[in-house]
Scaffold this motif. Structure first.
Motif, PDB file in Angstrom:
ATOM      1  N   TRP A 205      41.112  58.071  27.251  1.00  0.00           N
ATOM      2  CA  TRP A 205      40.961  59.547  27.623  1.00  0.00           C
ATOM      3  C   TRP A 205      39.934  59.440  28.585  1.00  0.00           C
ATOM      4  O   TRP A 205      38.712  59.088  28.351  1.00  0.00           O
TER       5      TRP A 205
ATOM      6  N   CYS B 185      51.252  59.976  20.398  1.00  0.00           N
ATOM      7  CA  CYS B 185      50.077  59.266  19.473  1.00  0.00           C
ATOM      8  C   CYS B 185      50.136  60.111  18.341  1.00  0.00           C
ATOM      9  O   CYS B 185      49.685  61.235  18.149  1.00  0.00           O
TER      10      CYS B 185
ATOM     11  N   HIS C  52      48.264  63.899  22.192  1.00  0.00           N
ATOM     12  CA  HIS C  52      49.235  63.311  22.997  1.00  0.00           C
ATOM     13  C   HIS C  52      50.717  63.043  22.005  1.00  0.00           C
ATOM     14  O   HIS C  52      50.546  62.697  20.988  1.00  0.00           O
TER      15      HIS C  52
ATOM     16  N   THR D 174      47.639  50.312  18.482  1.00  0.00           N
ATOM     17  CA  THR D 174      47.408  51.155  19.951  1.00  0.00           C
ATOM     18  C   THR D 174      45.907  51.202  20.332  1.00  0.00           C
ATOM     19  O   THR D 174      45.109  51.785  19.485  1.00  0.00           O
TER      20      THR D 174
ATOM     21  N   ARG E 222      47.295  53.546  27.695  1.00  0.00           N
ATOM     22  CA  ARG E 222      47.453  53.279  26.516  1.00  0.00           C
ATOM     23  C   ARG E 222      47.954  51.826  26.501  1.00  0.00           C
ATOM     24  O   ARG E 222      48.905  51.432  27.186  1.00  0.00           O
TER      25      ARG E 222
ATOM     26  N   TRP F 236      44.030  54.062  23.053  1.00  0.00           N
ATOM     27  CA  TRP F 236      44.200  54.977  23.973  1.00  0.00           C
ATOM     28  C   TRP F 236      43.151  55.234  24.676  1.00  0.00           C
ATOM     29  O   TRP F 236      41.986  55.183  24.154  1.00  0.00           O
TER      30      TRP F 236
ATOM     31  N   VAL G  39      44.993  61.705  29.341  1.00  0.00           N
ATOM     32  CA  VAL G  39      45.135  60.110  28.918  1.00  0.00           C
ATOM     33  C   VAL G  39      45.412  59.421  30.221  1.00  0.00           C
ATOM     34  O   VAL G  39      46.286  59.842  31.096  1.00  0.00           O
TER      35      VAL G  39
END
Length: 373
Positions: A367, A339, A336, A363, A31, A365, A28
């Protein structure tokens, strides 16, 4: 809003010895909390190489354009708030005008398609035609001024974003019998599309005999409403691969990847019978398990060359499958601790090195693949 349809939960995918060289590590790197409303769609711009690291999201009555920068940075470029506060966008697609101007196309609960001119930061056109909400919009990669939309009104429509014309409507006697949830253009056969929906079927349609209308849509100078829109009532192939809602389908060459609420993506080949149009057999080639993926409206994504597919689940985990190998290889399983919300859609970057996900809790995210030592 998006109801659940429970089925027996799948088991964890078996990972064989082939994975040693294929496995990738992602971590990650960012975010973002975009808002409190669910984000239903996220996509990189594969239409224009100039904007390969630009992506967009939609949720509520808002569409937002971002750029992925080095070091995990995500920059906001533009944001659009629809004038209708009750709008809820479910889908987006990148397209472009005939002069190359980048367009972001969005649709949702109101059944209106907004074509946003991202180059000049204004609404280019609004398409009214669908009688119900729009579940997916896709762009023809070979002619990125053409888009196709799938709707709750049981139809699929082909549009020209340059002229604002609805060219073809795929519905009628042989059409879907419930909401159409997903649609996709064939990558090389410009005449073909595949659609799927709540009638548990995948249908393949051909535009070949109607192609003169597609060409006419680019030179039409009268009002769009006066264009002789044609109905395509019969698909060339109907497949019953799944026993429940089919909410995402993508072409993989001449094969099709489709996903239902059965905790897996299925790769299959449609084999048509020349003597009886619409009928044929399905050859299931591979299955890619995705545990805890038993609710509808979860869509997978692929990198530009379709080397891999990424899909989230209702627990906030992402599964990345190698598509060019047999048996299937799980490249990575991402999770995560923070998450936990349902991932409605993922977006893989051009080369698959960055994976984005948009979630029910608003949200985003990011990666990124770890550099190999």
């Amino acid at each position: 809003m998006r109801s659940t349809a429970k089925t027996a939960l799948g088991s964890e995918p078996a990972v064989g010895t082939l994975t040693v060289s294929k496995k990738k590590e992602y971590r990650v790197t960012n975010r973002l909390q975009e808002g409190k409303r669910p984000l239903y769609a996220i996509a990189f711009n594969f239409v224009d190489a100039r904007y390969f690291n630009v992506f967009a999201t939609v949720g509520g009555n808002r569409a937002t354009i971002y750029q992925c920068l080095e070091g995990g940075v995500i920059a906001v470029l533009q944001a659009y708030v629809d004038e209708d506060k009750d709008e809820s966008f479910y889908t987006l697609s990148w397209a472009c005008n005939v002069d190359g101007t980048p367009f972001l196309v969005a649709g949702g609960i109101n059944g209106i398609i907004r074509v946003i001119d991202a180059g000049n930061e204004k609404i280019h056109k609004s398409f009214v035609g669908h009688g119900e909400s729009i579940n997916e919009i896709r762009t023809q990669a070979l002619k990125p001024s053409l888009i196709v939309s799938a709707s709750k009104d049981e139809s699929v429509r082909l549009w020209n974003v340059h002229t604002g014309i609805c060219i073809l409507i795929f519905a009628g006697a042989g059409g879907h019998r419930n909401e159409v949830l997903s649609v996709d253009f064939h990558p090389s056969d410009i005449y073909r599309i595949a659609s799927c929906g709540m009638d548990n079927t995948v249908k393949i349609w051909s535009m070949k005999e109607f192609w003169t209308y597609v060409e006419k849509s680019f030179t039409w100078t009268d009002l769009p409403s006066k264009f002789p829109t044609k109905y395509v009532q019969f698909p060339v192939f109907i497949a019953s691969v799944h026993s429940n809602y089919v909410d995402c389908n993508r072409w993989l060459g001449d094969f099709i990847l489709s996903k239902s609420v059965d905790n897996e993506i299925v790769l299959w080949e449609p084999i048509t019978k020349e003597q009886s149009p619409g009928e044929g057999v399905v050859d299931v080639l591979q299955k890619y398990p995705v545990p805890e993926c038993d609710i509808w409206f979860i869509k997978f994504s692929c990198d530009f060359h379709y080397n891999a597919a990424a899909i989230g689940n209702r627990e906030g985990k992402i599964y990345i499958w190698e598509l060019q190998s047999s048996p299937p290889v799980l490249i990575a399983k991402l999770s995560h601790v923070q998450c936990k919300s349902t991932i409605r859609q993922t977006a893989m970057s051009f080369d698959g090195s960055t994976i984005l996900s948009c979630c029910e809790d608003g949200t985003i995210w990011r990666w990124d693949a770890a550099a190999s030592s």
